[in-house]
Each structure stands twice: as structure tokens, then as C-alpha cells.
Design a protein around this motif. Structure first.
Motif, PDB file in Angstrom:
ATOM      1  N   GLU A 277      19.814  17.533  -3.184  1.00  0.00           N
ATOM      2  CA  GLU A 277      19.575  16.423  -2.311  1.00  0.00           C
ATOM      3  C   GLU A 277      20.636  15.621  -2.365  1.00  0.00           C
ATOM      4  N   THR A 278      21.735  15.674  -3.304  1.00  0.00           N
ATOM      5  CA  THR A 278      22.894  14.760  -3.017  1.00  0.00           C
ATOM      6  C   THR A 278      23.749  15.507  -2.070  1.00  0.00           C
ATOM      7  N   ALA A 279      23.759  17.096  -2.340  1.00  0.00           N
ATOM      8  CA  ALA A 279      24.383  17.906  -1.339  1.00  0.00           C
ATOM      9  C   ALA A 279      24.002  17.730   0.283  1.00  0.00           C
ATOM     10  N   ARG A 280      22.522  17.620   0.296  1.00  0.00           N
ATOM     11  CA  ARG A 280      22.093  17.509   1.656  1.00  0.00           C
ATOM     12  C   ARG A 280      22.644  16.114   2.491  1.00  0.00           C
ATOM     13  N   ILE A 281      22.502  15.084   1.470  1.00  0.00           N
ATOM     14  CA  ILE A 281      22.977  13.599   1.898  1.00  0.00           C
ATOM     15  C   ILE A 281      24.528  14.030   2.385  1.00  0.00           C
ATOM     16  N   VAL A 282      25.486  14.485   1.488  1.00  0.00           N
ATOM     17  CA  VAL A 282      26.659  14.539   1.618  1.00  0.00           C
ATOM     18  C   VAL A 282      27.019  15.548   2.982  1.00  0.00           C
ATOM     19  N   ALA A 283      26.384  16.449   3.200  1.00  0.00           N
ATOM     20  CA  ALA A 283      26.533  17.301   4.264  1.00  0.00           C
ATOM     21  C   ALA A 283      26.140  16.492   5.656  1.00  0.00           C
ATOM     22  N   SER A 284      24.980  15.631   5.602  1.00  0.00           N
ATOM     23  CA  SER A 284      24.571  14.806   6.669  1.00  0.00           C
ATOM     24  C   SER A 284      25.453  13.796   7.173  1.00  0.00           C
ATOM     25  N   HIS A 285      26.387  13.460   6.400  1.00  0.00           N
ATOM     26  CA  HIS A 285      27.358  12.356   6.781  1.00  0.00           C
ATOM     27  C   HIS A 285      28.709  12.850   7.247  1.00  0.00           C
ATOM     28  N   HIS A 286      28.627  14.295   7.659  1.00  0.00           N
ATOM     29  CA  HIS A 286      29.810  14.877   8.311  1.00  0.00           C
ATOM     30  C   HIS A 286      29.457  15.711   9.350  1.00  0.00           C
ATOM     31  N   ALA A 287      30.701  15.871  10.007  1.00  0.00           N
ATOM     32  CA  ALA A 287      30.426  16.523  11.318  1.00  0.00           C
ATOM     33  C   ALA A 287      30.266  18.092  11.203  1.00  0.00           C
ATOM     34  N   THR A 288      29.518  18.649  12.037  1.00  0.00           N
ATOM     35  CA  THR A 288      29.151  20.159  11.877  1.00  0.00           C
ATOM     36  C   THR A 288      30.496  20.702  13.063  1.00  0.00           C
ATOM     37  N   PHE A 289      30.491  22.191  12.572  1.00  0.00           N
ATOM     38  CA  PHE A 289      31.250  22.964  13.388  1.00  0.00           C
ATOM     39  C   PHE A 289      31.042  22.847  14.753  1.00  0.00           C
ATOM     40  N   LYS A 290      29.937  22.806  15.160  1.00  0.00           N
ATOM     41  CA  LYS A 290      29.446  22.748  16.742  1.00  0.00           C
ATOM     42  C   LYS A 290      29.749  21.443  17.250  1.00  0.00           C
ATOM     43  N   GLU A 291      29.383  20.432  16.492  1.00  0.00           N
ATOM     44  CA  GLU A 291      29.911  19.067  16.926  1.00  0.00           C
ATOM     45  C   GLU A 291      31.122  18.989  17.282  1.00  0.00           C
ATOM     46  N   ILE A 292      32.095  19.438  16.414  1.00  0.00           N
ATOM     47  CA  ILE A 292      33.587  19.461  16.667  1.00  0.00           C
ATOM     48  C   ILE A 292      34.070  20.417  17.590  1.00  0.00           C
ATOM     49  N   GLY A 293      33.594  21.505  17.771  1.00  0.00           N
ATOM     50  CA  GLY A 293      34.021  22.227  18.514  1.00  0.00           C
ATOM     51  C   GLY A 293      33.676  21.830  20.162  1.00  0.00           C
ATOM     52  N   GLU A 294      32.554  21.401  20.103  1.00  0.00           N
ATOM     53  CA  GLU A 294      32.029  20.843  21.514  1.00  0.00           C
ATOM     54  C   GLU A 294      32.749  19.559  21.949  1.00  0.00           C
ATOM     55  N   ILE A 295      33.053  18.741  21.038  1.00  0.00           N
ATOM     56  CA  ILE A 295      33.851  17.515  21.423  1.00  0.00           C
ATOM     57  C   ILE A 295      35.024  17.742  21.984  1.00  0.00           C
ATOM     58  N   ALA A 296      35.733  18.835  21.258  1.00  0.00           N
ATOM     59  CA  ALA A 296      37.188  19.361  21.769  1.00  0.00           C
ATOM     60  C   ALA A 296      37.016  20.088  23.113  1.00  0.00           C
ATOM     61  N   THR A 297      36.157  21.009  23.217  1.00  0.00           N
ATOM     62  CA  THR A 297      36.021  21.641  24.475  1.00  0.00           C
ATOM     63  C   THR A 297      35.625  20.615  25.577  1.00  0.00           C
ATOM     64  N   ASN A 298      34.861  19.836  25.368  1.00  0.00           N
ATOM     65  CA  ASN A 298      34.462  18.913  26.553  1.00  0.00           C
ATOM     66  C   ASN A 298      35.376  17.760  26.801  1.00  0.00           C
ATOM     67  N   ALA A 299      35.990  17.643  25.789  1.00  0.00           N
ATOM     68  CA  ALA A 299      36.869  16.532  26.123  1.00  0.00           C
ATOM     69  C   ALA A 299      38.465  17.235  26.643  1.00  0.00           C
ATOM     70  N   LYS A 300      38.558  18.361  26.725  1.00  0.00           N
ATOM     71  CA  LYS A 300      39.605  19.133  27.017  1.00  0.00           C
ATOM     72  C   LYS A 300      40.957  18.885  26.155  1.00  0.00           C
ATOM     73  N   VAL A 301      40.549  18.602  24.831  1.00  0.00           N
ATOM     74  CA  VAL A 301      41.994  18.396  24.051  1.00  0.00           C
ATOM     75  C   VAL A 301      42.959  19.309  23.798  1.00  0.00           C
ATOM     76  N   LYS A 302      44.291  18.790  23.740  1.00  0.00           N
ATOM     77  CA  LYS A 302      45.135  20.232  23.745  1.00  0.00           C
ATOM     78  C   LYS A 302      45.062  20.815  22.302  1.00  0.00           C
TER      79      LYS A 302
END
Ligand SMILES: [Zn+2]
Length: 271
Positions: free
Chosen positions: A208-233
Motif C-alpha cells: 500500500e505504501t509502495a502504491r502511494i509512493v508510485a502515485s506521487h510520481h510521473a509515469t514514463f507515458k506522462e513524461i514522454g507525452e509532455i516532451a513530445t507535445n511540447a517539442k522540447v529539445k
């Protein structure tokens, strides 16, 4: 303007990585973004004596982002700083500074009673809210609530701009709808990642603690999509949870969603 990664670790102390902190170098000066474990030593290692650093910008006040604050503050004074330290950050900063000063009051009095000047122990606090802009060392800084981070309401992501270069440091957590427009066309976007399968079984087997910790952080998908859509270098990841997760695993995960340059942040890396 350059980014120096002073600490890419997380709460668990490790030999390989110091606590989460970055520095922005502008001209001859450096200011800090967060003040994790060993930030004072890491700034010296990067070539910036602590008494010459006059500004800290905080993202939020989970302890790993300020465990090095007190040590930095008192070392800066002992080493001879004559200017007040200026700190910027979300609202709890007022209480955090007040309590940190109390913690060192006894030592400060001892040294003042031996003749050391109290000048240099002053801290000027500026509370920052989402939407605010300010400047430090000729760097234009803007703040937004760029992430949701568990129950931390007071959290800010920052954009640094000088001479046609833009660096965005996202705070811990999953992107809000403000992070994408905020990061648009950035030269560098720094995000922190979580590898959920590597934190199961920690925390005394408390999933349960591990689940809460994971929910506090960004997923690979969220990070990758922001970088793609924002066109970061350049996309830089740092402050990975758990801190010693293999870089290759994080790169593999993010690259499913972002085909640009991905850099594994390392302590003392300059970009
Ligand atoms: Zn945090």
C-alpha cells in the motif's frame, strides 16, 4: 545560462547520488533550485563557494528537497557571507525558514558572542504563487503549478530564461494541464520518473505504501507525452524513484513515448 545537476537522488541516502538539487549558472553566479542532502558540498564541487550563493528557489517542502538547506545556510554564514540569503518558494517557506533559524539559534549566538557579525544570518523570504514571475542573477523565472504530487498542494514548477535559452524544471509528480504550455519549445526539460515495479517489496513489504509512493510520481507515458507535445529539445530525468533504478530501464520506458534526446541526469552534469 547553464544547468548544473547538484543532486539526482531521492530520500534514501546512497553513495552514488546526492539529494535532489539543481543549480542555474548565469554569468559568474549560481543559484540553487531546492537544497537536498549535501547541496553545500555539491555546490563547492561545482566550483561555487557557498558564501557566494545568495539565492535558493524551492519547488516544494518534502524533506528530501530541503535536508541540505540548514547546512548550506549555516556554512554560508560561517564561510563569510555578508549579504542576506534570499529564498523563494511556495507558502510553507515562511514557517520552514523560521523553524530552521530556531534550530541554529544556539550556534549563531555562540559565534556572535565570540565576535562574529550576525550579518549574513538574515534570510529574506519571498512567497511565490503559480503564475508569478521574478528574476535572479539576470535570469527571468516564471512559476506554475505544473504537477500534482500526492497531498502536496504547495508545489511549483519553474521556467528559467536568459539569452534565448529556456530550461524548465518540473516539480515532482504527474503533469497538470499547465505543464505542457509551460514547457513549449524548451531547450531542456527536467522531469523525475518513477519505476513502480522496482518499489514493490520495499517499505517493509507494505505494498500500500509502495502504491502511494508510485502515485506521487510521473509515469514514463506522462513524461514522454509532455516532451513530445511540447517539442522540447532535450529531456533530462533526475530524482528517479527508486534512486538507483537502471538508467536503461528509464530510457527504454520514456522512449516509447518520446523519440527525441533523453539524458540520464548525473550529479555534477552541466547542460
Ligand atoms: Zn516531493
Amino acid at each position: 545560462m547553464k544547468l548544473v545537476m547538484l543532486g539526482t537522488g531521492a530520500p534514501p541516502p546512497t553513495v552514488e547520488k546526492n539529494g535532489p538539487s539543481n543549480g542555474i549558472i548565469s554569468g559568474e553566479k549560481l543559484f540553487l533550485i531546492d537544497a537536498g542532502r549535501n547541496v553545500a558540498t555539491q555546490a563547492v564541487r561545482a566550483g561555487f563557494p557557498v558564501d557566494q550563493i545568495d539565492n535558493i528557489v524551492f519547488t516544494h517542502f518534502h524533506s528530501d528537497h530541503y535536508t541540505g538547506f540548514g547546512e548550506f545556510f549555516i556554512s554560508r554564514w560561517i564561510m563569510g557571507a555578508k549579504e542576506p540569503l534570499k529564498v523563494f518558494g511556495p507558502a510553507p517557506i515562511v514557517e520552514i525558514v523560521k523553524r530552521m533559524l530556531l534550530y541554529y539559534e544556539y550556534d549563531i549566538d555562540l559565534r556572535v558572542n565570540e565576535g562574529k557579525s550576525r550579518v549574513g544570518t538574515q534570510i529574506d523570504v519571498e512567497v511565490v504563487s503559480s503564475g508569478d514571475t521574478f528574476s535572479v542573477n539576470n535570469v527571468e523565472i516564471s512559476a506554475v503549478k505544473g504537477t500534482n504530487h500526492g497531498n502536496v498542494d504547495d508545489i511549483l514548477s519553474y521556467k528559467f530564461h536568459r539569452n534565448n535559452k529556456t530550461i524548465v524544471i518540473a516539480s515532482d509528480g504527474s503533469p497538470t494541464n499547465q505543464l505542457l504550455p509551460f514547457s513549449k519549445d524548451a531547450d531542456i526539460l527536467v522531469m523525475h520518473a518513477c519505476v513502480p515495479e522496482l518499489i514493490q517489496g520495499r517499505f517493509g513489504g507494505n505494498s500500500e505504501t509502495a502504491r502511494i509512493v508510485a502515485s506521487h510520481h510521473a509515469t514514463f507515458k506522462e513524461i514522454g507525452e509532455i516532451a513530445t507535445n511540447a517539442k522540447v529539445k532535450k529531456l533530462v530525468f533526475s530524482h528517479v524513484v527508486p534512486p538507483l533504478a537502471p538508467d536503461a530501464r528509464v530510457i527504454e520506458g520514456i522512449s516509447e513515448y518520446f523519440s527525441g534526446e533523453i539524458i540520464a541526469g548525473k550529479d555534477q552534469m552541466v547542460l
